[in-house]
Motif scaffolding. Structure first.
Motif, short mmCIF file in Angstrom:
data_model
loop_
_atom_site.label_atom_id
_atom_site.label_comp_id
_atom_site.label_asym_id
_atom_site.label_seq_id
_atom_site.Cartn_x
_atom_site.Cartn_y
_atom_site.Cartn_z
N SER A 196 0.85 -1.19 0.00
CA SER A 196 0.00 0.00 0.00
C SER A 196 0.89 1.24 0.00
O SER A 196 2.01 1.22 0.50
N ALA A 197 0.37 2.32 -0.57
CA ALA A 197 1.18 3.54 -0.69
C ALA A 197 0.27 4.76 -0.69
O ALA A 197 -0.89 4.70 -1.08
N GLY A 198 0.85 5.88 -0.26
CA GLY A 198 0.12 7.15 -0.30
C GLY A 198 -0.67 7.44 0.96
O GLY A 198 -0.68 6.66 1.91
N GLY A 199 -1.33 8.57 0.95
CA GLY A 199 -2.11 9.00 2.10
C GLY A 199 -3.60 8.92 1.82
O GLY A 199 -4.06 9.26 0.72
N THR A 200 -4.36 8.47 2.80
CA THR A 200 -5.81 8.41 2.62
C THR A 200 -6.44 9.79 2.79
O THR A 200 -5.84 10.70 3.35
N GLN A 201 -7.65 9.91 2.28
CA GLN A 201 -8.40 11.16 2.36
C GLN A 201 -9.77 10.87 2.98
O GLN A 201 -10.50 10.01 2.47
N GLU A 202 -10.07 11.58 4.06
CA GLU A 202 -11.33 11.37 4.77
C GLU A 202 -12.28 12.54 4.46
O GLU A 202 -11.99 13.69 4.78
N GLN A 203 -13.38 12.23 3.83
CA GLN A 203 -14.28 13.27 3.31
C GLN A 203 -14.95 14.05 4.43
O GLN A 203 -15.50 13.48 5.38
#
Length: 405
Positions: A196-203
């Motif tokens: 897994s890679a990157g940052g999550t985004q929480e709406q």
């Protein structure tokens, strides 16, 4: 600055080598182009000379007093062949020395990396596969081609990877030549790896989200390194500032909930799971269905709830023989403090290995270089400082060592 010989064989993908050359020159490397005679049918000598600043020849008979067929290979830090055609690899595998490039391949003391490009039928032919195996057995890094659009309407494996990928592999080998043996030997062949890679985004609402500074570069580097070493790789990408590497399958996710669900789906079939993504620890309890408007001078309060602990969930449900790798991006006062925080996190999460790095003051996120300490439950198993691509290989080394114990 490294001295790089860029060999160019006679295929339509030769035009991409112009961009590879430009990117290597932009990074400060001294690049000399050695095309085959057929390659000059696609890109002329004047182009190579203008872009590289060096004269171009295909034969050993030019400037004989300088003995170029020996000298060029002896003085190089890397010989990179992109594209490498079926014909070029066949000649190299049998030790032919009928032009300047094949002579250089026989005299080079440095790592040799080849990026094949050809039609699918040619790549899959038994003769080509036998030649690739022979070259790899001699320590040559032969990178599997990408899949995609080929000449005309054809599609399939055989496409030259993007110049960004080629430069990433080349610069990693230049920085750390010791990476080449593992890649040549395909020491991760037979393993299924999910990264897994990157940052999550929480709406928050339809136009706003909670996020973090993760660029995805470390996870992308691990996916590229594992694929280069022969693994079957799936990259689960949250928000990433960089394109995924060639040759890997990609699943896109957005929120931590999406990430948790996708990793839970893919991990049962994986031998190695690497959680390099930066999932949010909190998410909005109830995202607004419309854009939230400012009202006077009033502020905004958000009700946040904890998200799924993806790493702990994966570790708790691991199957026998599976290796789980986590990351700990910490703000530590010292190396000892970093190790203390990492050891505590490893115990909480239950992973097999934990990659610890200090992100105090904005370091690491989005940067090309990093410094990590890899620990297991008992000890430090690896330390690495350098480009994220080199560090990615060191993490792969730690995974292989853990699986061999």
């Amino acid at each position: 600055m490294a001295r790089v010989v860029l060999g160019v064989a006679g295929g339509i993908a030769a035009y991409k080598a112009c961009e590879v050359l430009r990117r290597l020159r932009d990074s400060g490397h001294d690049v000399r182009v050695v095309p085959t005679a057929n390659a000059l049918n696609f890109v002329g000598a004047a182009t190579w000379e203008a872009l590289s600043g060096h004269p171009v020849s295909t034969q050993v008979w030019d400037d004989v007093h300088e003995v170029p067929h020996v000298r060029i290979g002896q003085h190089a830090d890397l010989v990179l062949v992109a594209p490498a055609t079926a014909d070029l690899m066949a000649r190299a595998a049998t030790g032919r020395a009928d032009d300047l490039l094949t002579n250089i391949l026989l005299t080079a003391h440095c790592p040799v990396v080849m990026f094949p490009a050809m039609h699918t039928e040619m790549w899959l032919h038994a003769a080509t596969q036998a030649n690739v195996a022979t070259l790899r057995s001699r320590g040559v890094v032969v990178v599997d081609p990408d899949s995609g659009r080929l000449t005309g309407a054809d599609t399939g494996p055989g496409r030259l990877p993007d110049p960004v990928d080629i430069r990433a592999v080349a610069e990693a080998v230049v920085e750390e030549p010791g990476l080449a043996p593992g890649a040549a030997a395909q020491d991760m062949a037979g393993l299924r790896v999910v990264v897994s890679a990157g940052g999550t985004q929480e709406q928050i609402d339809p136009v706003r989200y909670l996020g973090n500074h993760s660029s995805g570069l470390m996870g992308i580097g691990i996916a590229r390194a594992a694929r280069l070493r022969g693994a079957e790789v799936i990259l689960v990408g949250a928000h990433m500032d960089h394109e995924p590497p060639a040759g890997v399958s990609v699943r896109r996710v957005s929120s931590t909930g999406d990430l948790a669900a996708t990793m839970a789906e893919l991990s049962p079939q994986a031998d190695v799971v690497v959680m390099a993504a930066a999932p949010a620890d909190f998410t909005v309890a109830a995202a607004a269905g419309h854009k939230i408007k400012k009202v006077g001078d009033a502020g905004l309060s958000l009700d946040l709830v904890q998200t799924t602990d993806v790493l702990a969930t994966l570790a708790a449900s691991r199957h026998e023989g599976q290796t789980i790798v986590g990351f700990a991006a910490e703000t530590a006062d010292s190396r000892e403090h970093l190790l203390e925080l990492g050891t505590a996190k490893l115990a909480r999460k239950g992973a097999d290995l934990l990659v610890c790095n200090d992100v105090s003051g904005g370091k690491v996120f989005g940067q090309a270089r990093t410094s990590v300490v890899v620990i297991d439950r008992d000890r430090i198993v690896a330390e690495a400082t350098g480009s994220k691509q080199v560090v990615a290989h060191r993490i792969c080394d730690a995974v292989l060592a853990q699986r061999a114990d």
